[in-house]
Design a protein around this motif. Sequence first.
Motif, PDB file in Angstrom:
ATOM      1  N   ILE A  28       0.920   3.784   4.669  1.00 59.95           N
ATOM      2  CA  ILE A  28       1.928   3.000   5.373  1.00 59.95           C
ATOM      3  C   ILE A  28       1.612   3.083   6.851  1.00 59.95           C
ATOM      4  CG2 ILE A  28       4.382   2.824   5.877  1.00 59.95           C
ATOM      5  CD1 ILE A  28       4.941   3.977   3.146  1.00 59.95           C
ATOM      6  N   GLN A 501       4.553   8.575   3.549  1.00 60.77           N
ATOM      7  CA  GLN A 501       4.359   7.765   2.359  1.00 60.77           C
ATOM      8  C   GLN A 501       5.388   8.167   1.310  1.00 60.77           C
ATOM      9  OE1 GLN A 501       0.297   8.468   1.297  1.00 60.77           O
ATOM     10  NE2 GLN A 501      -0.523   7.373   3.057  1.00 60.77           N
ATOM     11  N   ALA A 508       4.200   3.316  -4.953  1.00 65.88           N
ATOM     12  CA  ALA A 508       4.419   3.387  -3.510  1.00 65.88           C
ATOM     13  C   ALA A 508       5.459   2.361  -3.093  1.00 65.88           C
ATOM     14  CB  ALA A 508       3.114   3.153  -2.766  1.00 65.88           C
TER      15      ALA A 508
END
Length: 652
Positions: A28, A501, A508
């Motif tokens: 991310i 994350q 995710a």
Amino acid sequence: MTGKTLPHAQKTTSFALALLSGISFVAIAAPPAQALTLMDMLRGKRESIQEQVENRSTTVSPATQRQADRSDPEPLPKISGPRYYTYKTDPMRQVKTGAFAAATATDATRFLAQAKVSAPADVAEAVEAYYGKNGTPLFVENGDVNERAHAVLAILAKAGEYGLDPADYRLDVPMLTTASVTDDAAKPAVADAAIDAVPAATSPADAAAATVAPASPAEQHDKDLMQFELALSAKAVLFAQDMARGRIDPNRISGYHDLKRRTVNLATVLPFVGTAPDAGAYLASLAPTSPQFLALKAELDRLRAESKTAETEVRIPEALVLKPGNQSEDLSSVISAIQKRGSETLKTEYAATFASYQHTPDYAPELVDLVKGFQKEVGLKADGVIGPATLRAMAGHSDQSKMDKLVVAMEQAKWLPDDLGSRYVLINQPAYRVYYHDHGQEQFSMRIVVGSKSNQTYFFQDEIQTVELNPYWGVPQSIIVNEMLPKLRKDPNYLDRLGYQVEVGGKAVASSSVNWYGSTQSIAVRQPPSSDNALGELKILFPNAHAIYMHDTPSKSFFQRDMRALSHGCVRLAEPRKMAAAVLGISEQEVGTKIAQGKNLAMTVPQKIPVYVAYFTAWPNKDGKVEFFDDVYGRDEAVVKALQATSKARGA
């Protein structure tokens, strides 16, 4: 993963007792430069007013806003750590004598079946097994206590030298009286007379009842001897067990203790006692023989001998704070304390300073140098400032306190293998140090940071298996729930902004899409490798049920503190590359080169290395001198309570 316990080594002598027998995620975006990271919070940094305004104005989805606007939000959950227990002692039971081979005997041994002795279950079983097969007494011959018994009693009386409580094994010896001897000669005639007096018409049961009479002095003496025989056998087996594995089960002390208790082959004890040329020497041979245990034992012997001629203690004020250039009327007491507590090397190096000091109140440069030398010697920051930590080191622990610590340490040393190995890592939490041993010698040690009192590091052993460079930090559930969740309920974007994350059920996701009012059990959070990663540039893994490992940290200033119980439970290393290189068998330069590549890399340790995450407030250094440390978690007190409860249960 569950922690593993190394097999305990066996020691064989002529009469020896046999002992013991990174999950991947989609990255991310990194947090904005102004974002407050978790490491900032751990360091105590706070957001500026401008940052607070900016963070409050972060755009959130309507669903998230409704979630945050609940007028009656659910209470925040809390994950608590392990607790300390009220110690439960080994249950005692009576030795079962009905099946003893001596029960059918016609001499004094027939009274062995009438003896009443209580012992822990495994001790009782060993005694029952021996006398169930062999009715011949070990400690009684010709109507009296034999030399073997006296040899065993002599070693039991020295139990205190091994860190045990002599009261647990104390036993009175039956005395042979003149009345017993005289009566013994007349006993057969008395028995015959009793049989002749029974009418012929009576039944066998009536006849047996008619022969029952108060025990004569000789019979009572025989009964006392057999009671002593059985009791001493139980004491000998109990002593052997305590020497080999300690008196208490560490796992009953607290949830922070995770050590497999040694098993001891108690069935061999009484047979060896019966055949050994010196039964006392055989029992003494069961004590640990490691250099560490022997150093603790020698120090206990020395302190007990010196306590009989105690010196006058040097008194220094507890609240004194003295900086270079200051003055204090207590300075002379400080110098006297250093002279008393310092090593011979320190005294030799600063002999001229001691000799020239005129007991003036001026904290002059030469005295500052002396204090710095003392601070360095005792492992404190050598800044010359005399404060609480330096004063504690100068005052030292009282002799009684040291002896108490030694008894606890000797008990705890029996929870670990007698032979720690030629290559191993020892983490001693109260010392705030880790020690690396190879080829049977300490190669180096370094400062560490351990868990805070509310996030204590466990006491266990395992094997080092992997070194991970540029690691991810998998955030423990306790930190997610206790520290992150309150912020996430106010701002679900919190982890997104910090660059963490998030994964839910293996997928995710953005932290803003998670329902932070539900269970977090299926939620995984981790921090990618970075200069601000909580684990720094590497971690050293020994997979265990407590998720504890050694690692680097960006919070280097913590290592300058004297009290270093500051982490969430893992062990932070002052020189992580040095430890990584040692366990991997490569150079620090090679470790640095691989780190510089910036890639997450797991390196398998070529040979698994035992690691002992231990807790000793008394422990010998590489020169064999015992050092003493503060009981940061109060565990010594818990051990002492367990020992006291054990002695009470045994009837000591």
